[in-house]
Enzyme design. Structure first.
Site, PDB file in Angstrom:
ATOM      1  N   SER A 196       0.832  -1.197   0.000  1.00 13.49           N
ATOM      2  CA  SER A 196       0.000   0.000   0.000  1.00 13.49           C
ATOM      3  C   SER A 196       0.866   1.245   0.000  1.00 13.49           C
ATOM      4  O   SER A 196       1.961   1.265   0.558  1.00 13.49           O
ATOM      5  CB  SER A 196      -0.936  -0.029   1.210  1.00 13.49           C
ATOM      6  N   LYS A 197       0.345   2.279  -0.653  1.00 12.00           N
ATOM      7  CA  LYS A 197       1.097   3.521  -0.775  1.00 12.00           C
ATOM      8  C   LYS A 197       1.395   4.120   0.587  1.00 12.00           C
ATOM      9  O   LYS A 197       2.392   4.775   0.781  1.00 12.00           O
ATOM     10  CB  LYS A 197       0.287   4.540  -1.579  1.00 12.00           C
ATOM     11  N   ARG A 198       0.480   3.947   1.538  1.00 12.89           N
ATOM     12  CA  ARG A 198       0.653   4.576   2.837  1.00 12.89           C
ATOM     13  C   ARG A 198       1.635   3.812   3.718  1.00 12.89           C
ATOM     14  O   ARG A 198       2.397   4.376   4.457  1.00 12.89           O
ATOM     15  CB  ARG A 198      -0.687   4.709   3.546  1.00 12.89           C
ATOM     16  N   ARG A 199       1.606   2.484   3.582  1.00 12.09           N
ATOM     17  CA  ARG A 199       2.350   1.648   4.523  1.00 12.09           C
ATOM     18  C   ARG A 199       3.747   1.262   4.023  1.00 12.09           C
ATOM     19  O   ARG A 199       4.680   1.140   4.785  1.00 12.09           O
ATOM     20  CB  ARG A 199       1.512   0.379   4.719  1.00 12.09           C
ATOM     21  N   VAL A 209       6.742   2.170  -1.867  1.00 14.97           N
ATOM     22  CA  VAL A 209       6.346   1.679  -3.195  1.00 14.97           C
ATOM     23  C   VAL A 209       6.630   2.651  -4.333  1.00 14.97           C
ATOM     24  O   VAL A 209       6.501   2.281  -5.499  1.00 14.97           O
ATOM     25  CB  VAL A 209       4.843   1.312  -3.253  1.00 14.97           C
TER      26      VAL A 209
END
Ligand code: GLU
Length: 473
Positions: A237-240, A243
């Site tokens: 995920s982009k937040r976690r 990436v």
């Protein structure tokens, strides 16, 4: 008839370019290059609220950096609304689509407890015309199944009963993703759709639309590539997770290493080799061999690959790739410094995994006074004050007249150590901290030869002074 495949990479510019996008682009590109087909770039920018010009630029920059050149495009969906409108009109005319005036709240209010959530077909037979707040819905045939024939997943069946009459044009007039996607794939003559697994659930909708709008054009073959997950097996995920491809570029990953790592996310050559150049990838890659299970995006492994690719560079290429880092460092670009850097480069090349590590590793060589890392000083000098003082003082004396080469330095420190009953590694430690400021780093004797006797003697004498002060405290 043209039998050459035509594939497309169709990113939506709604955020930083993601490593998953890079993997999808690579698989498409390899497929096209192997079969001498065309690789088309299409920007799916119909979501006006979430698109930003810098994300579009990010897509071009990322593909250019990776060297995944496109043969056609970039096409932009925002410039093709006429085509989507024409397709929608055709569906209305044929009786495959209808206007609906239900709001989200209306739909929710009518939903029966425990029933499948979704639209209940309320406006299906009302024969409404266009109007404000009216969306266009596709009439899903109530019975039967749609089969997605997927190169990787085989035949995947979806019962029509699991779909609502889905929206294809919003009440604002904008096309919904699946409509624009189908119209473009047909218009661009796409033969194979290679994309992320997250799109599998909307594929039957696309097939239903395709059959209704383009009954005479063969449906493309699908290949849904496995999800990328982190070490906890969660979807990246982009937040976690880290990436953004750009971050990797900025940390000093090489595009060749990135491509090599990405190709192994879901595929592997038959003989189990892991390091492959681009030609080998083109020759050997095959969609049929892509596996189903989620692929672990392992940053440590990527880093390890990058180290392999860095070590494989010629010294000259390594030096020129380090240039952006040198330019933004505190190191002055005098000809002397550049020469020193080019002498250190072969040593550094063997010891870094990303180019961002290079400058911290060589900075010690470019200042008159070295900045001493306190922990290293404690561990390698202060812990045994008297011994350290003896090593430093004796070295200073010996180094004054020594032949300034690796062998002589090695021999003389070994002797100093023997006299004090120490192993070379222990003897070296205090000299290393005095000269490089740190207890770990490049090979000591080579570094000393490169930075020269005067600087080494100066730094040893500074260390002696400091140590004497600390001894008297
Ligand atoms: N625009 C979609 C995305 O960025 C891809 C759609 C497709 O490849 O069909 O996820």
């Amino acid at each position: 008839m043209n039998h050459k495949p035509r594939v497309r990479f169709a990113p939506s510019p709604t955020g930083y370019f993601h490593v998953g996008g890079a993997r999808t682009a690579l698989f498409n590109w390899l497929f096209a290059r192997k079969l001498k087909g065309s690789f088309i770039l299409r920007i799916e920018d119909t979501d006006e609220e979430r698109n930003k010009p810098e994300w579009i630029k990010g897509i071009y920059d990322a593909l250019n950096w990776l060297g995944l050149n496109w043969d056609e495009g970039p096409y932009r969906q925002s410039e093709r609304y006429q085509l989507y409108k024409k397709a929608a009109d055709k569906l209305i005319e044929q009786g495959n689509a209808y206007y609906c005036e239900c709001s989200k709240e209306d739909v929710a209010a009518r939903a029966l407890p425990n029933s499948t959530p979704g639209y209940d077909g309320f406006c299906r037979d009302k024969n409404l015309g266009p109007g404000p707040k009216r969306a266009l819905r596709f009439k899903v045939p109530p019975i039967g199944v749609t089969v997605v024939d997927d190169i990787i997943r085989g035949q995947v069946e979806f019962a029509h009963s699991s779909f609502e009459d889905f929206i294809i044009v919003k009440s604002s007039g904008g096309p919904i993703f699946v409509l624009a996607n189908v119209v473009d794939d047909a218009d661009m003559g796409i033969t194979h759709i290679i994309r992320g697994e997250e799109h599998l659930p909307t594929t039957p909708k696309a097939i239903l639309l395709w059959k209704a709008i383009y009954p005479d054009i063969p449906i493309p073959r699908y290949a849904h590539v496995p999800l990328l997950v982190n070490e906890k097996r969660q979807k990246l995920s982009k937040r976690r997770d880290p990436v953004a491809l750009e971050d990797y570029k900025n940390q000093g990953y090489l595009p060749e290493a990135m491509l090599n790592y990405l190709v192994l996310l879901g595929w592997a050559p038959k003989d189990g080799r892991e390091v492959l150049n681009l030609d080998e990838m083109i020759n050997e890659f095959s969609l049929e061999e892509v596996n189903l299970s989620p692929s672990f995006f392992d940053v440590k492994k990527l880093r390890h690959f990058n180290g392999i690719y860095i070590r494989d560079l010629s010294d000259k290429d390594f030096i020129s790739l380090c240039e952006p880092w040198l330019n933004t460092s505190k190191i002055e670009k005098t000809s002397n410094n550049l020469e020193t850097f080019s002498k250190l480069a072969p040593l550094v090349k063997q010891r870094v995994e990303v180019l961002g590590q290079v400058i911290p590793m060589v900075e010690f060589a470019f200042a008159d006074e070295v900045e001493i890392d306190e922990k290293s000083w404690q561990k390698s000098v202060l812990k045994n004050k008297d011994l350290s003082l003896a090593i430093l003082s004796e070295s200073f004396e010996k180094f004054l007249h020594l032949d300034w080469d690796v062998e002589s330095l090695h021999k003389s420190l070994e002797e100093i150590g023997q006299n004090l009953g120490l192993k070379l590694s222990k003897t070296q430690a205090s000299i290393r901290v005095a000269i490089t400021g740190n207890s770990v780093g490049l090979p000591l004797f080579d570094s000393m030869v490169i930075i020269g006797r005067d600087i080494c003697l100066l730094r040893i004498s500074k260390a002696i002074e400091r140590l004497k002060l600390e001894l008297s405290d």
